[in-house]
Scaffold this motif. Sequence first.
Motif, PDB file in Angstrom:
ATOM      1  N   GLY A 296       0.782  -1.231   0.000  1.00 18.74           N
ATOM      2  CA  GLY A 296       0.000   0.000   0.000  1.00 18.74           C
ATOM      3  C   GLY A 296       0.809   1.274   0.000  1.00 18.74           C
ATOM      4  O   GLY A 296       0.362   2.302   0.522  1.00 18.74           O
ATOM      5  N   LEU A 297       1.996   1.237  -0.609  1.00 20.65           N
ATOM      6  CA  LEU A 297       2.860   2.405  -0.622  1.00 20.65           C
ATOM      7  C   LEU A 297       3.233   2.816  -2.043  1.00 20.65           C
ATOM      8  O   LEU A 297       3.139   2.022  -2.980  1.00 20.65           O
ATOM      9  N   GLU A 298       3.695   4.053  -2.168  1.00 25.81           N
ATOM     10  CA  GLU A 298       4.274   4.561  -3.402  1.00 25.81           C
ATOM     11  C   GLU A 298       5.702   5.002  -3.117  1.00 25.81           C
ATOM     12  O   GLU A 298       6.099   5.167  -1.960  1.00 25.81           O
ATOM     13  N   ALA A 299       6.477   5.202  -4.172  1.00 25.80           N
ATOM     14  CA  ALA A 299       7.884   5.593  -4.003  1.00 25.80           C
ATOM     15  C   ALA A 299       8.022   6.839  -3.137  1.00 25.80           C
ATOM     16  O   ALA A 299       8.926   6.940  -2.304  1.00 25.80           O
ATOM     17  N   SER A 300       7.106   7.783  -3.300  1.00 24.64           N
ATOM     18  CA  SER A 300       7.187   9.040  -2.561  1.00 24.64           C
ATOM     19  C   SER A 300       6.980   8.859  -1.054  1.00 24.64           C
ATOM     20  O   SER A 300       7.301   9.763  -0.272  1.00 24.64           O
ATOM     21  N   ASP A 301       6.468   7.710  -0.642  1.00 16.29           N
ATOM     22  CA  ASP A 301       6.261   7.457   0.785  1.00 16.29           C
ATOM     23  C   ASP A 301       7.549   7.108   1.512  1.00 16.29           C
ATOM     24  O   ASP A 301       7.603   7.165   2.747  1.00 16.29           O
ATOM     25  N   ILE A 302       8.583   6.706   0.763  1.00 19.20           N
ATOM     26  CA  ILE A 302       9.843   6.286   1.383  1.00 19.20           C
ATOM     27  C   ILE A 302      10.791   7.477   1.445  1.00 19.20           C
ATOM     28  O   ILE A 302      11.443   7.842   0.465  1.00 19.20           O
ATOM     29  N   GLU A 303      10.874   8.085   2.597  1.00 20.29           N
ATOM     30  CA  GLU A 303      11.738   9.254   2.770  1.00 20.29           C
ATOM     31  C   GLU A 303      13.175   8.818   3.035  1.00 20.29           C
ATOM     32  O   GLU A 303      13.414   7.785   3.649  1.00 20.29           O
ATOM     33  N   GLY A 304      14.125   9.627   2.573  1.00 22.26           N
ATOM     34  CA  GLY A 304      15.528   9.398   2.893  1.00 22.26           C
ATOM     35  C   GLY A 304      16.285   8.511   1.942  1.00 22.26           C
ATOM     36  O   GLY A 304      17.488   8.278   2.128  1.00 22.26           O
ATOM     37  N   ALA A 305      15.632   7.988   0.887  1.00 20.10           N
ATOM     38  CA  ALA A 305      16.321   7.120  -0.069  1.00 20.10           C
ATOM     39  C   ALA A 305      17.190   7.944  -1.017  1.00 20.10           C
ATOM     40  O   ALA A 305      16.940   9.127  -1.247  1.00 20.10           O
ATOM     41  N   ALA A 306      18.198   7.291  -1.565  1.00 24.08           N
ATOM     42  CA  ALA A 306      19.107   7.986  -2.480  1.00 24.08           C
ATOM     43  C   ALA A 306      18.374   8.517  -3.708  1.00 24.08           C
ATOM     44  O   ALA A 306      18.659   9.615  -4.189  1.00 24.08           O
ATOM     45  N   ASP A 307      17.437   7.732  -4.227  1.00 23.69           N
ATOM     46  CA  ASP A 307      16.640   8.137  -5.379  1.00 23.69           C
ATOM     47  C   ASP A 307      15.173   8.148  -4.956  1.00 23.69           C
ATOM     48  O   ASP A 307      14.550   7.091  -4.851  1.00 23.69           O
ATOM     49  N   PRO A 308      14.600   9.325  -4.721  1.00 17.69           N
ATOM     50  CA  PRO A 308      13.213   9.386  -4.257  1.00 17.69           C
ATOM     51  C   PRO A 308      12.215   8.741  -5.210  1.00 17.69           C
ATOM     52  O   PRO A 308      11.145   8.301  -4.786  1.00 17.69           O
ATOM     53  N   GLU A 309      12.555   8.697  -6.492  1.00 18.08           N
ATOM     54  CA  GLU A 309      11.639   8.112  -7.469  1.00 18.08           C
ATOM     55  C   GLU A 309      11.765   6.596  -7.551  1.00 18.08           C
ATOM     56  O   GLU A 309      10.889   5.918  -8.095  1.00 18.08           O
ATOM     57  N   ASP A 310      12.848   6.055  -7.019  1.00 23.51           N
ATOM     58  CA  ASP A 310      13.075   4.611  -7.024  1.00 23.51           C
ATOM     59  C   ASP A 310      13.840   4.243  -5.757  1.00 23.51           C
ATOM     60  O   ASP A 310      15.044   3.973  -5.791  1.00 23.51           O
ATOM     61  N   PRO A 311      13.150   4.241  -4.613  1.00 29.17           N
ATOM     62  CA  PRO A 311      13.851   4.095  -3.325  1.00 29.17           C
ATOM     63  C   PRO A 311      14.519   2.745  -3.134  1.00 29.17           C
ATOM     64  O   PRO A 311      15.503   2.648  -2.397  1.00 29.17           O
ATOM     65  N   PHE A 312      14.013   1.707  -3.784  1.00 28.88           N
ATOM     66  CA  PHE A 312      14.594   0.378  -3.654  1.00 28.88           C
ATOM     67  C   PHE A 312      14.913  -0.168  -5.055  1.00 28.88           C
ATOM     68  O   PHE A 312      14.237  -1.073  -5.548  1.00 28.88           O
ATOM     69  N   PRO A 313      15.931   0.375  -5.698  1.00 27.83           N
ATOM     70  CA  PRO A 313      16.211  -0.011  -7.088  1.00 27.83           C
ATOM     71  C   PRO A 313      16.688  -1.451  -7.216  1.00 27.83           C
ATOM     72  O   PRO A 313      17.243  -2.028  -6.275  1.00 27.83           O
TER      73      PRO A 313
END
Length: 362
Positions: A296-313
């Motif tokens: 139930g999440l989108e990329a924008s929900d994961i704060e602090g990642a190196a790439d906000p558009e793809d937090p878990f590449p």
Amino acid sequence: MTTPRRRRLRAAAVLLPLSLALAACGGDSDAADDANTINIVGFAVPEIANKAIADEFTATPEGEGVEFNTSYGASGDQSRAVAEGLEADYVHLSVATDVARLVDAGLVDEAWDDGENKGIVSTSIVVLGVREGNPLDIQGWDDLVKPGVGIVTANPASSGAARWNALAAWGHITENGGTEEEATEFVDQVFANVVSLTNSGRDATTSFLQGNGDVLLAYENEAILANQQGERFDYVIPETTVLIENPGAIPEDASEPSQAWLDFVLSEEGQRQFALTGFRPLNLDEPGTADLAAVGLEASDIEGAADPEDPFPAVQNLLTLDGNFGGGDWSGIVDKLFGTGEDGQSLGIVTEAIAKSGKATE
């Protein structure tokens, strides 16, 4: 995301007080409190995630009125403490060998990892933490062995996180066409550049944030969490790295709500909280890939990642215990890399590299 059904674990746990002293007089109310308390014993890294999950769990009918006592530290130390009598209703450790110690001690059933999730409750990957702006232009493992590069990592003797770090360094050579002799030389070079060798993965992050070293060997979620908390450092995902798989288990004598807790940890909501604190949500179909929509999440929900558009590449060459190192129980590599030389055991390659480096745990 479906929640795997977990078999109740059969064991005779030794129960001792954990962190809250009970009233000396005892009585039925004390017994009731004990029955509704979950004692979590875990490795240091997922403390914030488990707290977030606990907050959500206590808002459910199964978790209503449940209280938590917690103990966090280096995974190996925590495992040994439980084996020696530390009270635990749920153990969340870094590596499966630390749960195996509890199986050997008669505290956890040998079928603890028979479920669909194979006993794994949280996942991440090994990354290279760097100073903001990456002034040394660290791009991968080979940059770590250059002269003058200072490395911060935990000690594999006490820390499961450190074992994942060392395994990733080893696999960078052996799983890319190199020989074991070349991998041994590389591991020697890595530990020769270590400037801070700590007791736990969380201690390693703290040491790096205090200004030690140029590169931190860390979980991806540690870097994301540090950024969320305003303690920023950048991180690099090397082309070859390891999928970190952390096990969770409950002893037979665990308190009544402990099974419901484990089920909740594995549920969509539990894995959502892991993702929000930087872990990759458990994906049984494609391990290591993060299906945020499933929780139930989108990329924008994961704060602090190196790439906000793809937090878990996706990782170009993601190594796994099952696929690359002889099995999820570490049996193919634990003695070879981490043997201590005790009880006739040979000295492991990583253990020897640390000894040759002259480093000592902080």
